[in-house]
Write a protein that holds these residues in place. Structure first.
Motif, mmCIF file in Angstrom:
data_model
loop_
_atom_site.group_PDB
_atom_site.id
_atom_site.type_symbol
_atom_site.label_atom_id
_atom_site.label_comp_id
_atom_site.label_asym_id
_atom_site.label_seq_id
_atom_site.Cartn_x
_atom_site.Cartn_y
_atom_site.Cartn_z
ATOM 1 N N VAL A 60 0.829 -1.205 0.092
ATOM 2 C CA VAL A 60 0.041 0.027 -0.129
ATOM 3 C C VAL A 60 0.833 1.113 -0.063
ATOM 4 C CG1 VAL A 60 -0.350 0.147 2.485
ATOM 5 C CG2 VAL A 60 -1.966 1.046 1.036
ATOM 6 N N PHE A 61 0.421 2.426 -0.604
ATOM 7 C CA PHE A 61 0.932 3.467 -0.599
ATOM 8 C C PHE A 61 0.896 4.201 0.747
ATOM 9 C CE2 PHE A 61 0.915 8.174 -1.881
ATOM 10 C CZ PHE A 61 2.299 8.402 -2.064
ATOM 11 N N VAL A 62 1.896 4.264 1.570
ATOM 12 C CA VAL A 62 1.555 4.539 3.100
ATOM 13 C C VAL A 62 1.308 6.241 2.968
ATOM 14 C CG1 VAL A 62 2.581 4.829 5.378
ATOM 15 C CG2 VAL A 62 2.904 2.516 3.926
ATOM 16 N N ALA A 63 1.899 6.842 2.500
ATOM 17 C CA ALA A 63 1.595 8.461 2.182
ATOM 18 C C ALA A 63 1.491 9.067 3.473
ATOM 19 C CB ALA A 63 0.317 8.588 1.213
ATOM 20 N N GLY A 64 2.617 8.762 4.268
ATOM 21 C CA GLY A 64 2.775 9.409 5.597
ATOM 22 C C GLY A 64 1.635 9.048 6.760
ATOM 23 N N ARG A 65 1.062 8.323 6.520
ATOM 24 C CA ARG A 65 0.015 7.673 7.319
ATOM 25 C C ARG A 65 0.656 6.784 8.399
ATOM 26 N NH1 ARG A 65 -4.198 5.195 3.125
ATOM 27 N NH2 ARG A 65 -2.196 4.618 2.105
ATOM 28 N N PRO A 66 0.390 6.675 9.658
ATOM 29 C CA PRO A 66 0.977 6.327 10.465
ATOM 30 C C PRO A 66 0.723 4.492 10.256
ATOM 31 C CG PRO A 66 -1.000 6.998 11.731
ATOM 32 C CD PRO A 66 -0.699 7.449 10.070
ATOM 33 N N LEU A 67 1.715 3.662 10.670
ATOM 34 C CA LEU A 67 1.422 2.272 10.510
ATOM 35 C C LEU A 67 0.226 1.763 11.385
ATOM 36 C CD1 LEU A 67 4.969 0.704 11.145
ATOM 37 C CD2 LEU A 67 3.646 0.933 8.832
ATOM 38 N N SER A 68 -0.004 2.287 12.206
ATOM 39 C CA SER A 68 -1.316 2.171 13.110
ATOM 40 C C SER A 68 -2.607 2.140 12.243
ATOM 41 C CB SER A 68 -1.457 2.919 14.437
ATOM 42 O OG SER A 68 -1.758 4.305 14.167
ATOM 43 N N ALA A 69 -2.681 2.976 11.120
ATOM 44 C CA ALA A 69 -3.673 3.160 10.024
ATOM 45 C C ALA A 69 -3.657 1.924 9.282
ATOM 46 C CB ALA A 69 -3.622 4.571 9.470
ATOM 47 N N MET A 70 -2.719 1.247 9.006
ATOM 48 C CA MET A 70 -2.466 0.081 8.166
ATOM 49 C C MET A 70 -3.365 -0.998 8.202
ATOM 50 S SD MET A 70 -0.926 1.804 5.746
ATOM 51 C CE MET A 70 -1.515 3.306 6.507
ATOM 52 N N GLY A 71 -3.666 -1.410 9.439
ATOM 53 C CA GLY A 71 -4.172 -2.614 9.850
ATOM 54 C C GLY A 71 -5.654 -2.550 9.166
ATOM 55 N N PRO A 72 -6.450 -1.666 9.485
ATOM 56 C CA PRO A 72 -7.857 -1.547 9.005
ATOM 57 C C PRO A 72 -8.018 -1.623 7.298
ATOM 58 C CG PRO A 72 -7.651 -0.063 10.661
ATOM 59 C CD PRO A 72 -6.191 -0.340 10.524
ATOM 60 N N LEU A 73 -6.741 -1.062 6.731
ATOM 61 C CA LEU A 73 -6.529 -1.247 5.400
ATOM 62 C C LEU A 73 -6.510 -2.644 4.942
ATOM 63 C CD1 LEU A 73 -4.577 1.852 4.385
ATOM 64 C CD2 LEU A 73 -7.133 1.692 4.209
ATOM 65 N N MET A 74 -5.662 -3.000 5.549
ATOM 66 C CA MET A 74 -5.330 -4.667 5.347
ATOM 67 C C MET A 74 -6.620 -5.611 5.419
ATOM 68 S SD MET A 74 -1.512 -5.384 6.490
ATOM 69 C CE MET A 74 -1.278 -6.826 6.058
ATOM 70 N N GLU A 75 -7.140 -5.281 6.676
ATOM 71 C CA GLU A 75 -8.539 -5.972 6.776
ATOM 72 C C GLU A 75 -9.341 -5.987 5.833
ATOM 73 O OE1 GLU A 75 -9.384 -4.854 11.034
ATOM 74 O OE2 GLU A 75 -7.934 -6.115 11.638
ATOM 75 N N ALA A 76 -9.556 -4.578 5.338
ATOM 76 C CA ALA A 76 -10.646 -4.399 4.009
ATOM 77 C C ALA A 76 -10.106 -4.844 2.870
ATOM 78 C CB ALA A 76 -10.608 -2.810 4.023
ATOM 79 N N ALA A 77 -8.776 -4.856 2.575
ATOM 80 C CA ALA A 77 -8.436 -5.811 1.082
ATOM 81 C C ALA A 77 -8.594 -7.158 1.374
ATOM 82 C CB ALA A 77 -6.705 -5.371 1.330
ATOM 83 N N MET A 78 -8.443 -7.647 2.494
ATOM 84 C CA MET A 78 -8.805 -9.277 2.723
ATOM 85 C C MET A 78 -10.018 -9.603 2.208
ATOM 86 S SD MET A 78 -6.434 -10.822 5.542
ATOM 87 C CE MET A 78 -5.614 -9.442 6.489
ATOM 88 N N ARG A 79 -11.131 -8.605 1.969
ATOM 89 C CA ARG A 79 -12.441 -8.934 1.587
ATOM 90 C C ARG A 79 -12.512 -9.012 -0.158
ATOM 91 N NH1 ARG A 79 -13.765 -5.810 6.284
ATOM 92 N NH2 ARG A 79 -13.650 -3.739 5.077
ATOM 93 N N ASN A 80 -11.465 -8.345 -0.619
ATOM 94 C CA ASN A 80 -11.309 -8.544 -2.178
ATOM 95 C C ASN A 80 -11.169 -10.051 -2.603
ATOM 96 O OD1 ASN A 80 -11.589 -5.922 -2.307
ATOM 97 N ND2 ASN A 80 -9.371 -5.415 -2.466
ATOM 98 N N ASP A 81 -11.508 -10.350 -3.690
ATOM 99 C CA ASP A 81 -11.177 -11.427 -4.298
ATOM 100 C C ASP A 81 -9.587 -11.391 -4.831
ATOM 101 O OD1 ASP A 81 -11.059 -10.011 -6.944
ATOM 102 O OD2 ASP A 81 -13.032 -11.145 -7.477
ATOM 103 N N ARG A 82 -9.014 -12.447 -5.296
ATOM 104 C CA ARG A 82 -7.638 -12.581 -5.457
ATOM 105 C C ARG A 82 -7.208 -11.716 -6.803
ATOM 106 N NH1 ARG A 82 -3.292 -15.112 -7.737
ATOM 107 N NH2 ARG A 82 -1.514 -15.511 -6.605
ATOM 108 N N PRO A 83 -7.918 -11.500 -7.865
ATOM 109 C CA PRO A 83 -7.577 -10.862 -9.056
ATOM 110 C C PRO A 83 -7.787 -9.009 -8.818
ATOM 111 C CG PRO A 83 -9.098 -12.462 -9.827
ATOM 112 C CD PRO A 83 -9.030 -12.640 -8.335
ATOM 113 N N ALA A 84 -8.772 -8.830 -8.077
ATOM 114 C CA ALA A 84 -8.796 -7.513 -7.559
ATOM 115 C C ALA A 84 -7.606 -7.029 -6.775
ATOM 116 C CB ALA A 84 -10.230 -7.411 -6.965
ATOM 117 N N GLU A 85 -7.507 -8.074 -5.866
ATOM 118 C CA GLU A 85 -6.083 -7.568 -4.753
ATOM 119 C C GLU A 85 -4.934 -7.383 -5.670
ATOM 120 O OE1 GLU A 85 -4.682 -6.370 -1.575
ATOM 121 O OE2 GLU A 85 -6.781 -6.000 -2.254
ATOM 122 N N LEU A 86 -4.789 -8.221 -6.351
ATOM 123 C CA LEU A 86 -3.558 -8.318 -7.225
ATOM 124 C C LEU A 86 -3.558 -7.039 -7.956
ATOM 125 C CD1 LEU A 86 -0.744 -9.780 -8.004
ATOM 126 C CD2 LEU A 86 -2.256 -10.819 -9.836
ATOM 127 N N ALA A 87 -4.426 -6.762 -8.816
ATOM 128 C CA ALA A 87 -4.569 -5.381 -9.497
ATOM 129 C C ALA A 87 -4.516 -4.160 -8.488
ATOM 130 C CB ALA A 87 -5.828 -5.204 -10.116
#
Length: 178
Positions: free
Chosen positions: A123-150
């Motif tokens: 993910v492009f962190v863009a200056g966000r704290p690492l603590s903000a990345m967990g929710p992004l990862m959790e949301a990404a895990m709801r994607n299917d594999r092709p969408a997540e690869l893209a």
């Protein structure tokens, strides 16, 4: 990468070009060979647009190599590139006591993510704290594999665009070409 102009990058041998731009992408030889072969570029914008197209259309094994070239979020700061060190906020004033639970959560999420998709979360962190990345990862895990690869491939190019902008002293539009 230094401050080589696009013309100078175009004039390099394929190997020298790959070595010069590798820090933008954290390596990934298959991708870098394809990008070198796609020269010449007319501008930074053309370079980034071509990088995005090459990354999106190359074989999946090379796409995964490109994603896996990036360090996991929260990786040991002694084992990551200077650019990733800065992007992941290791220079912040947040102390080890506050950071440790976040790093443990990210480690667990990285393991779950990689087990689900077979490649690293980028993910492009863009200056966000690492603590903000967990929710992004959790949301990404709801994607299917092709969408997540893209999504991950596009994020790699966004990271590279930002790095190039910093090296040039300007910031190309990350959405150009994408």
């Amino acid at each position: 990468m230094g401050y080589l102009s696009i013309a100078d990058l175009n004039d390099l041998s394929e190997d020298a070009f790959a070595d010069e731009v590798a820090p933008l992408f954290e390596g990934a030889p298959g991708f870098l060979r394809r990008l070198a072969a796609a020269r010449p570029f007319d501008s930074d914008h053309a370079f980034l647009a071509t990088a995005r197209e090459v990354a999106r259309t190359m074989p999946e094994a090379d796409q995964i190599e490109l994603l896996n070239a990036h360090p996991p979020l929260g990786a040991d700061p002694a084992e990551i590139s200077r650019a990733s060190f800065e992007e992941q906020g290791y220079e912040s004033s947040e102390g080890d006591d506050e950071r440790q639970p976040v790093l443990e959560e990210l480690s667990m999420l990285n393991e779950v993510y990689e087990g689900r998709f077979g490649f690293r979360y980028v993910v492009f962190v863009a200056g966000r704290p690492l603590s903000a990345m967990g929710p992004l990862m959790e949301a990404a895990m709801r994607n299917d594999r092709p969408a997540e690869l893209a999504r991950g491939i596009d994020e790699v190019i966004d990271v590279a665009a930002d790095r190039l902008g910093q090296l040039r002293g300007d910031y190309p539009d990350r959405d150009e070409g994408g």
